[in-house]
Design a protein around this motif. Structure first.
Motif, mmCIF file in Angstrom:
data_model
loop_
_atom_site.group_PDB
_atom_site.id
_atom_site.type_symbol
_atom_site.label_atom_id
_atom_site.label_comp_id
_atom_site.label_asym_id
_atom_site.label_seq_id
_atom_site.Cartn_x
_atom_site.Cartn_y
_atom_site.Cartn_z
ATOM 1 N N ILE A 1 0.832 -1.204 0.000
ATOM 2 C CA ILE A 1 0.000 0.000 0.000
ATOM 3 C C ILE A 1 0.866 1.254 0.000
ATOM 4 O O ILE A 1 0.626 2.210 -0.753
ATOM 5 C CB ILE A 1 -0.953 0.000 1.213
ATOM 6 C CG1 ILE A 1 -1.965 -1.144 1.086
ATOM 7 C CG2 ILE A 1 -1.677 1.339 1.337
ATOM 8 C CD1 ILE A 1 -2.843 -1.321 2.304
ATOM 9 N N LYS A 2 1.912 1.254 0.832
ATOM 10 C CA LYS A 2 2.809 2.414 0.898
ATOM 11 C C LYS A 2 3.542 2.620 -0.425
ATOM 12 O O LYS A 2 3.767 3.753 -0.847
ATOM 13 C CB LYS A 2 3.818 2.233 2.038
ATOM 14 C CG LYS A 2 3.203 2.365 3.426
ATOM 15 C CD LYS A 2 4.265 2.254 4.494
ATOM 16 C CE LYS A 2 3.678 2.419 5.882
ATOM 17 N NZ LYS A 2 4.710 2.303 6.944
ATOM 18 N N LYS A 3 3.940 1.501 -1.047
ATOM 19 C CA LYS A 3 4.622 1.612 -2.334
ATOM 20 C C LYS A 3 3.711 2.261 -3.379
ATOM 21 O O LYS A 3 4.137 3.119 -4.145
ATOM 22 C CB LYS A 3 5.052 0.218 -2.818
ATOM 23 C CG LYS A 3 6.407 -0.249 -2.326
ATOM 24 C CD LYS A 3 6.713 -1.613 -2.893
ATOM 25 C CE LYS A 3 8.195 -1.925 -2.817
ATOM 26 N NZ LYS A 3 9.026 -1.047 -3.608
ATOM 27 N N LYS A 4 2.457 1.831 -3.404
ATOM 28 C CA LYS A 4 1.508 2.384 -4.370
ATOM 29 C C LYS A 4 1.261 3.870 -4.094
ATOM 30 O O LYS A 4 1.201 4.685 -5.025
ATOM 31 C CB LYS A 4 0.195 1.614 -4.314
ATOM 32 C CG LYS A 4 0.292 0.193 -4.854
ATOM 33 C CD LYS A 4 -1.048 -0.524 -4.775
ATOM 34 C CE LYS A 4 -0.957 -1.932 -5.346
ATOM 35 N NZ LYS A 4 -2.249 -2.662 -5.254
ATOM 36 N N GLU A 5 1.142 4.219 -2.804
ATOM 37 C CA GLU A 5 0.917 5.621 -2.452
ATOM 38 C C GLU A 5 2.117 6.478 -2.832
ATOM 39 O O GLU A 5 1.968 7.592 -3.350
ATOM 40 C CB GLU A 5 0.641 5.736 -0.952
ATOM 41 C CG GLU A 5 -0.701 5.141 -0.537
ATOM 42 C CD GLU A 5 -0.895 5.187 0.971
ATOM 43 O OE1 GLU A 5 0.087 5.501 1.680
ATOM 44 O OE2 GLU A 5 -2.017 4.908 1.439
ATOM 45 N N SER A 6 3.331 5.963 -2.589
ATOM 46 C CA SER A 6 4.545 6.717 -2.927
ATOM 47 C C SER A 6 4.686 6.879 -4.433
ATOM 48 O O SER A 6 5.054 7.948 -4.931
ATOM 49 C CB SER A 6 5.776 6.009 -2.354
ATOM 50 O OG SER A 6 5.723 5.949 -0.958
ATOM 51 N N GLN B 1 2.256 6.840 -6.626
ATOM 52 C CA GLN B 1 1.222 7.761 -7.086
ATOM 53 C C GLN B 1 1.602 9.204 -6.775
ATOM 54 O O GLN B 1 1.363 10.119 -7.562
ATOM 55 C CB GLN B 1 -0.107 7.416 -6.400
ATOM 56 C CG GLN B 1 -1.287 8.257 -6.870
ATOM 57 C CD GLN B 1 -1.616 8.023 -8.336
ATOM 58 O OE1 GLN B 1 -1.413 6.928 -8.847
ATOM 59 N NE2 GLN B 1 -2.106 9.042 -9.019
ATOM 60 N N HIS B 2 2.250 9.389 -5.613
ATOM 61 C CA HIS B 2 2.672 10.728 -5.208
ATOM 62 C C HIS B 2 3.736 11.275 -6.160
ATOM 63 O O HIS B 2 3.699 12.430 -6.564
ATOM 64 C CB HIS B 2 3.237 10.670 -3.783
ATOM 65 C CG HIS B 2 3.670 12.009 -3.262
ATOM 66 N ND1 HIS B 2 2.799 13.037 -2.992
ATOM 67 C CD2 HIS B 2 4.915 12.482 -2.968
ATOM 68 C CE1 HIS B 2 3.474 14.089 -2.548
ATOM 69 N NE2 HIS B 2 4.760 13.768 -2.519
ATOM 70 N N SER C 1 2.156 12.010 -9.630
ATOM 71 C CA SER C 1 1.349 13.226 -9.664
ATOM 72 C C SER C 1 2.189 14.490 -9.585
ATOM 73 O O SER C 1 1.674 15.593 -9.657
ATOM 74 C CB SER C 1 0.343 13.220 -8.517
ATOM 75 O OG SER C 1 1.013 13.214 -7.268
#
Length: 422
Positions: free
Chosen positions: A149-154, A156-157, A160
């Motif tokens: 989850i953290k990898k996906k959030e990072s 995506q960040h 963007s």
């Protein structure tokens, strides 16, 4: 006692069994050091089934290998910093809670090992190993999901444009919780010398007691006095450290500071001390160092895998070294083979630490350590459990006695030293 006048490597007889055993020892030590376990569950079956040593020599050589593995890993970790806090990766506070109770538990377990029948020990070994390996595996799965989850959030960040161009290494360091550029200090600054000195003093005290016990008769007054003397030493040091931690935590709470890697509360400290005592008792009973239970316990306390592995291995250095010294004084193993295999374990542990550290940094997944831990424990359950079942079947076929043993019998002294499990 026989001592070798020629270099130890000239006494070795290299054959296919030694080559295969060396490979097994290398990979067992490499993964064992990374997971924070001693890999005794890999070493003992290898020494017995592959190389062909008898049970006594296998146990003794295994302890020498664990001592080398743990010592080399500890030396490697002495220079490492904590991934999230400005402190060493080895948690000396936790080590002082764990080590005295672990050594006390191992002494209790050694005595129980003599009393319990082999089939009882085998059943306990299988239950303990399968339980801890299963729990550790599911803990690793949980951590893996959170890291994903953290990898996906990072990612995506970064995509963007919130963080600009960012390399994979920087993202992975963020996932591990550490700063982009870890603060580096010298070796002298990275060691808590006061706490290390206390740990060494406790180690020397237990070593002296074990050596003196070798010169007493089992179940004599001196034997029981020396055994009971270990209790105030272990409990006293643990209480001293617990009180110190609680007082320091209160100050930190008042200042709104977070200086610990785990929650320092009275129930937590009691739990840690009791599980350490249990780990030592099971380790002594099963002929292991207790690391198979310490690692999972640290993870349950919320300690990150890197610190859990480093601290567990550091603590095992003390317990394994006592056993290795005892076995040497009793002349329980062939020095050339023990030296050779210990060197293999030392080299493998250094390689394992270096490779796994790079692997984790590149993948951004500290859960890999947890999976290594659970795999080693599970493999140990299969190997040691299988060996124990084979021995049990052999005794049943030959109608051998399989009940409780008498600690104070005439063979008690020999059996106690034969099964020494530090």
């Amino acid at each position: 006692m026989q001592r070798y006048a020629v270099p130890w490597f000239l006494e070795l007889k290299i054959g296919w069994t030694i080559i295969v055993g060396s490979l097994i020892a290398f990979f067992g030590a490499a993964f064992g050091s990374a997971g924070g376990v001693g890999a005794g569950g890999i070493f003992v079956p290898m020494l017995t089934l592959v190389i062909g040593f008898d049970a006594k020599s296998s146990a003794a050589i295994s302890k020498c290998m664990i001592m080398g593995l743990s010592a080399a890993t500890a030396c490697f970790n002495l220079r490492q910093r904590h991934p999230t806090l400005n402190r060493p990766i080895i948690d000396y506070d936790l080590a002082l809670i764990v080590q005295p109770m672990l050594l006390l538990g191992i002494s209790i377990g050694v005595t129980l090992n003599v009393i319990f029948a082999n089939w009882m020990v085998t059943i306990l070994l299988i239950i303990a190993f399968l339980g801890t390996s299963t729990r550790s595996f599911f803990k690793g799965v949980e951590m893996w999901k959170k890291e994903t989850i953290k990898k996906k959030e990072s990612a995506q960040h970064v995509k963007s444009g919130g963080g600009g161009e960012s390399s994979g290494g920087e993202i992975n360091r963020s996932l591990l919780g550490g700063p982009s550029e870890p603060h580096k200090v010298s070796l002298a600054e990275n060691v808590n010398w006061k706490q290390l000195w206390i740990l060494v003093t406790v180690w020397l005290t237990f070593l002296a007691i074990q050596i003196v016990k070798d010169f007493t008769d089992t179940c004599s007054l001196a034997f029981w006095v020396l055994n009971l003397l270990q209790i105030p030493v272990a409990v006293g040091v643990t209480l001293y450290q617990a009180i110190k931690l609680i007082r320091r935590r209160r100050v930190a709470d008042n200042l709104m500071e977070d200086t610990e890697d785990w929650e320092v509360r009275t129930p937590q400290l009691i739990f840690c001390a009791l599980v350490s005592l249990l780990a030592g008792t099971l380790g002594g009973l099963l002929g292991l160092g207790g690391g198979f239970l310490l690692g999972p316990m640290f993870l349950e306390m919320g300690i990150i895998p890197q610190v859990s592995s480093a601290t567990a291995t550091f603590v095992m250095t003390f317990s394994a070294s006592i056993c290795a010294i005892e076995y040497y004084l009793l002349d329980r193993f062939p020095v050339p083979y023990a030296t050779y295999l210990t060197v293999i374990a030392i080299v493998a542990s250094i390689v394992g630490q270096y490779v796994v550290k790079k692997w984790i940094a590149r993948a951004g997944r500290a859960s890999l350590i947890v999976f290594i831990l659970s795999t080693i424990i599970f493999a140990s359950a299969i190997l040691l459990g299988g060996e124990g079942i084979v021995d049990m079947i052999h005794k049943i076929k030959h109608n051998e006695y399989m009940g409780f043993e008498d600690l104070c019998s005439s063979g008690g002294d020999e059996e106690l030293t034969r099964r020494l499990a530090f």
